[in-house]
Design a protein around this motif. Sequence first.
Motif, PDB file in Angstrom:
ATOM      1  N   LEU A 155     -88.312  11.693 108.604  1.00 34.67           N
ATOM      2  CA  LEU A 155     -87.536  11.816 107.365  1.00 34.67           C
ATOM      3  C   LEU A 155     -87.640  13.227 106.799  1.00 34.67           C
ATOM      4  CD1 LEU A 155     -85.869  10.739 105.022  1.00 34.67           C
ATOM      5  CD2 LEU A 155     -87.991   9.892 103.987  1.00 34.67           C
ATOM      6  N   LEU A 156     -88.831  13.808 106.845  1.00 32.96           N
ATOM      7  CA  LEU A 156     -89.012  15.166 106.324  1.00 32.96           C
ATOM      8  C   LEU A 156     -88.159  16.160 107.112  1.00 32.96           C
ATOM      9  CD1 LEU A 156     -90.470  16.904 104.274  1.00 32.96           C
ATOM     10  CD2 LEU A 156     -92.384  17.107 105.865  1.00 32.96           C
ATOM     11  N   GLN A 157     -88.119  16.021 108.434  1.00 32.99           N
ATOM     12  CA  GLN A 157     -87.260  16.882 109.250  1.00 32.99           C
ATOM     13  C   GLN A 157     -85.790  16.707 108.873  1.00 32.99           C
ATOM     14  OE1 GLN A 157     -88.089  17.146 113.568  1.00 32.99           O
ATOM     15  NE2 GLN A 157     -89.792  15.756 113.172  1.00 32.99           N
ATOM     16  N   LYS A 158     -85.388  15.463 108.685  1.00 32.55           N
ATOM     17  CA  LYS A 158     -83.991  15.166 108.358  1.00 32.55           C
ATOM     18  C   LYS A 158     -83.610  15.754 107.002  1.00 32.55           C
ATOM     19  CE  LYS A 158     -80.792  11.230 108.286  1.00 32.55           C
ATOM     20  NZ  LYS A 158     -79.932  11.730 109.377  1.00 32.55           N
ATOM     21  N   MET A 159     -84.500  15.610 106.024  1.00 26.96           N
ATOM     22  CA  MET A 159     -84.226  16.162 104.694  1.00 26.96           C
ATOM     23  C   MET A 159     -84.114  17.684 104.752  1.00 26.96           C
ATOM     24  SD  MET A 159     -86.584  13.879 102.114  1.00 26.96           S
ATOM     25  CE  MET A 159     -85.885  12.430 101.319  1.00 26.96           C
ATOM     26  N   GLN A 160     -84.991  18.301 105.535  1.00 27.59           N
ATOM     27  CA  GLN A 160     -84.953  19.754 105.654  1.00 27.59           C
ATOM     28  C   GLN A 160     -83.681  20.211 106.345  1.00 27.59           C
ATOM     29  OE1 GLN A 160     -87.405  21.533 108.561  1.00 27.59           O
ATOM     30  NE2 GLN A 160     -87.540  23.511 107.545  1.00 27.59           N
ATOM     31  N   ALA A 161     -83.296  19.536 107.438  1.00 32.00           N
ATOM     32  CA  ALA A 161     -82.117  19.937 108.202  1.00 32.00           C
ATOM     33  C   ALA A 161     -80.834  19.789 107.386  1.00 32.00           C
ATOM     34  CB  ALA A 161     -82.025  19.116 109.487  1.00 32.00           C
ATOM     35  N   GLU A 162     -80.745  18.716 106.580  1.00 33.33           N
ATOM     36  CA  GLU A 162     -79.531  18.447 105.828  1.00 33.33           C
ATOM     37  C   GLU A 162     -79.588  18.974 104.396  1.00 33.33           C
ATOM     38  OE1 GLU A 162     -77.996  14.506 106.223  1.00 33.33           O
ATOM     39  OE2 GLU A 162     -78.796  14.256 108.266  1.00 33.33           O
ATOM     40  N   ARG A 163     -80.759  19.525 104.016  1.00 32.32           N
ATOM     41  CA  ARG A 163     -80.957  20.100 102.686  1.00 32.32           C
ATOM     42  C   ARG A 163     -80.624  19.087 101.590  1.00 32.32           C
ATOM     43  NH1 ARG A 163     -78.230  25.961 102.532  1.00 32.32           N
ATOM     44  NH2 ARG A 163     -79.519  26.073 100.653  1.00 32.32           N
TER      45      ARG A 163
END
Length: 295
Positions: A155-163
Amino acid sequence: MGDTDEGPSSAAQSAQQDETETSPGLFSRLVNVFTAPVTSEENHETPRENVNAAGAMLGMLNLRRMRVEDVSIPKPDIVAVPVTITKDELVEVFRTSGLTRLPVYDGTLDTPIGIANLKDFALRHGFNGNRQELDLREMVRPLIFVPPSMPLGVLLQKMQAERIHMALVIDEYGGTDGLVTIEDVIEQVVGEIEDEHDIEEAKSWVLEKPGCYLAQARTDLDDFEAEIGFNLTEAEEIDEEEIDTLGGLVTMLAGHLPARGEVIVHPAGPEFEVVDADPRRIKRLRVRLTPASNG
């Protein structure tokens, strides 16, 4: 959720697929930091440094072993607004909740359409009496939809990638099951994060007005009793041997873990309002003393 024609169900299915993706991101960089090779000089760390390193590693492990469902806010506790809300009503929700991002829904929370951001609202409508009509559909930003089983690291990766800093947890039927923010995730690594609107770390409580305190739940019960000049553990239903903090007292009185906004009344009269909490613990309380208990 840039395309609002894609419902929560399809978004949840795509989120399930994201669990297997391992694109580099913040999570990967954090892992590299805490798993860097140790040189011979670094082996002579002081005990305090060893403890800090161990704590950091345990925090990193949380990203692998914990799931979204472990940290998400349950659906009944989500503060959200309908797309038809008026400008004055939206201002009031921002003011009373203290939140800067709010989920926006059309009809019910099971049909979310995006996020209302306080900064966007302020920049568009200002604070100088701008009477322009509010249309939230033109202002909402996209949400992320995630399943409850998604690892926090993914989830942290996804939030970072999609801002995008907020995600709705979607159940197997496509309905809304909870909400999680990037702050909820990062706190599992570094501990609780307090901002400028939280009580200063050095203060366990502040006096808002005579007879009314804003206190951290971890406030030592003996210290607070000394402050107010009143014994909070004399009631028969309170086992003072089992509690040390204000949060522990309130949880014992309630008989369950209270949610944000819940008010618990002490047998002797004081009221405890839960100002801030998550699914695991109480964070802040507002304590209102009665004339009899206000020493």
